[in-house]
Design a protein around this motif. Sequence first.
Motif, PDB file in Angstrom:
ATOM      1  N   ARG A   1       5.253  -2.285   3.909  1.00 41.53           N
ATOM      2  CA  ARG A   1       3.982  -1.567   3.678  1.00 41.53           C
ATOM      3  C   ARG A   1       2.847  -2.501   3.302  1.00 41.53           C
ATOM      4  NH1 ARG A   1       4.408   1.825  -0.588  1.00 41.53           N
ATOM      5  NH2 ARG A   1       6.516   1.274  -1.134  1.00 41.53           N
ATOM      6  N   LYS A   2       2.852  -3.701   3.926  1.00 38.96           N
ATOM      7  CA  LYS A   2       1.762  -4.647   3.714  1.00 38.96           C
ATOM      8  C   LYS A   2       0.933  -4.841   4.974  1.00 38.96           C
ATOM      9  CE  LYS A   2       4.095  -7.625   0.342  1.00 38.96           C
ATOM     10  NZ  LYS A   2       4.496  -9.029   0.060  1.00 38.96           N
TER      11      LYS A   2
ATOM     12  N   PHE B   1       0.817  -1.204   0.000  1.00 34.37           N
ATOM     13  CA  PHE B   1       0.000   0.000   0.000  1.00 34.37           C
ATOM     14  C   PHE B   1       0.853   1.256   0.000  1.00 34.37           C
ATOM     15  CE2 PHE B   1      -3.576  -2.538   0.375  1.00 34.37           C
ATOM     16  CZ  PHE B   1      -3.412  -3.449   1.402  1.00 34.37           C
ATOM     17  N   SER B   2       0.327   2.311  -0.597  1.00 33.06           N
ATOM     18  CA  SER B   2       1.033   3.587  -0.574  1.00 33.06           C
ATOM     19  C   SER B   2       0.883   4.250   0.787  1.00 33.06           C
ATOM     20  CB  SER B   2       0.503   4.503  -1.673  1.00 33.06           C
ATOM     21  OG  SER B   2      -0.879   4.725  -1.500  1.00 33.06           O
ATOM     22  N   SER B   3      -0.209   3.977   1.457  1.00 34.88           N
ATOM     23  CA  SER B   3      -0.438   4.526   2.783  1.00 34.88           C
ATOM     24  C   SER B   3      -1.534   3.715   3.462  1.00 34.88           C
ATOM     25  CB  SER B   3      -0.854   6.001   2.716  1.00 34.88           C
ATOM     26  OG  SER B   3      -2.103   6.128   2.053  1.00 34.88           O
TER      27      SER B   3
ATOM     28  N   VAL C   1      -5.199   8.256  12.379  1.00 37.02           N
ATOM     29  CA  VAL C   1      -3.837   8.496  11.897  1.00 37.02           C
ATOM     30  C   VAL C   1      -3.698   8.012  10.467  1.00 37.02           C
ATOM     31  CG1 VAL C   1      -2.779   6.273  12.458  1.00 37.02           C
ATOM     32  CG2 VAL C   1      -1.437   8.365  12.715  1.00 37.02           C
ATOM     33  N   THR C   2      -2.747   8.591   9.751  1.00 38.32           N
ATOM     34  CA  THR C   2      -2.338   8.116   8.436  1.00 38.32           C
ATOM     35  C   THR C   2      -0.851   7.806   8.493  1.00 38.32           C
ATOM     36  OG1 THR C   2      -3.981   9.507   7.320  1.00 38.32           O
ATOM     37  CG2 THR C   2      -2.171   8.643   5.982  1.00 38.32           C
ATOM     38  N   VAL C   3      -0.459   6.605   8.071  1.00 31.86           N
ATOM     39  CA  VAL C   3       0.952   6.260   7.982  1.00 31.86           C
ATOM     40  C   VAL C   3       1.300   6.062   6.514  1.00 31.86           C
ATOM     41  CG1 VAL C   3       1.322   5.363  10.296  1.00 31.86           C
ATOM     42  CG2 VAL C   3       0.337   3.849   8.559  1.00 31.86           C
TER      43      VAL C   3
ATOM     44  N   ALA D   1      -7.711   1.085   6.890  1.00 31.40           N
ATOM     45  CA  ALA D   1      -8.116   1.397   5.516  1.00 31.40           C
ATOM     46  C   ALA D   1      -6.865   1.718   4.710  1.00 31.40           C
ATOM     47  CB  ALA D   1      -9.102   2.565   5.486  1.00 31.40           C
ATOM     48  N   PRO D   2      -6.329   0.702   4.036  1.00 42.15           N
ATOM     49  CA  PRO D   2      -5.161   0.957   3.206  1.00 42.15           C
ATOM     50  C   PRO D   2      -5.548   1.700   1.940  1.00 42.15           C
ATOM     51  CG  PRO D   2      -5.511  -1.398   3.622  1.00 42.15           C
ATOM     52  CD  PRO D   2      -6.751  -0.695   4.013  1.00 42.15           C
ATOM     53  N   ARG D   3      -4.576   2.360   1.370  1.00 46.29           N
ATOM     54  CA  ARG D   3      -4.802   3.081   0.115  1.00 46.29           C
ATOM     55  C   ARG D   3      -3.815   2.621  -0.930  1.00 46.29           C
ATOM     56  NH1 ARG D   3      -6.825   8.462   2.219  1.00 46.29           N
ATOM     57  NH2 ARG D   3      -8.655   8.809   0.956  1.00 46.29           N
ATOM     58  N   LEU D   4      -4.327   2.427  -2.140  1.00 51.25           N
ATOM     59  CA  LEU D   4      -3.466   2.225  -3.288  1.00 51.25           C
ATOM     60  C   LEU D   4      -3.230   3.612  -3.873  1.00 51.25           C
ATOM     61  CD1 LEU D   4      -5.223  -0.889  -4.818  1.00 51.25           C
ATOM     62  CD2 LEU D   4      -3.157  -0.820  -3.427  1.00 51.25           C
ATOM     63  N   GLY D   5      -2.054   3.898  -4.358  1.00 47.22           N
ATOM     64  CA  GLY D   5      -1.668   5.228  -4.774  1.00 47.22           C
ATOM     65  C   GLY D   5      -2.654   5.906  -5.695  1.00 47.22           C
TER      66      GLY D   5
END
Lengths: 111, 118
Positions: A69-70, A29-31, A47-49, A90-94
Amino acid sequence: TQLLEQSPQFLSIQEGENLTVYCNSSSVFSSLQWYRQEPGEGPVLLVTVVTGGEVKKLKRLTFQFGDARKDSSLHITAAQPGDTGLYLCAPRLGGNEKLTFGTGTRLTIIP
Amino acid sequence: DAGVTQSPTHLIKTRGQHVTLRCSPISGHKSVSWYQQVLGQGPQFIFQYYEKEERGRGNFPDRFSARQFPNYSSELNVNALLLGDSALYLCASSLEGSGGRGGGETQYFGPGTRLLVL
């Protein structure tokens, strides 16, 4: 298709104890964001990492993003009844605004 | 300032009926997203709208539709309701819905509309 798993599903502990909940996937994930949702409310961002290996602290909450980042973890120190709620990752793909949530960990802190 | 507001808060419908849910974003926010949260699950993405145009769609049947108005408020419509449509429907707003900067924009969620289909 990404597989997103949060564990444990349910956790009930005494006030003052420490705990860790996990968010795992086979995708990179990007974040990743963590949310807390209380009954009758929408999720609220905690939070966002963004960077692999990143650690962020929010008072008694410590968030870690895995080196690859998995995966991510949320550690709560000296849990309080106010920490009770559904914790969602909640992961984000770029470049994608869409949030994909895990099934969550339902945490109950017993006074 | 008011947060994201949704109406109604609760709704009971029967199978086959139609429902319209409404959302007002935070003032100044131009992007609205809709999510469905079934009991015991995390929210599932349905739609995103930005400047009145659909920007994203989740894996939901055509019975689900939405639109965004010039004042950036939004409606979610569901036709031919099924029992499985019973859920908490969440609306989230963000400034631009770009999603591409660093960790992405923060989305602010409303309290949701709880729909029960009998």
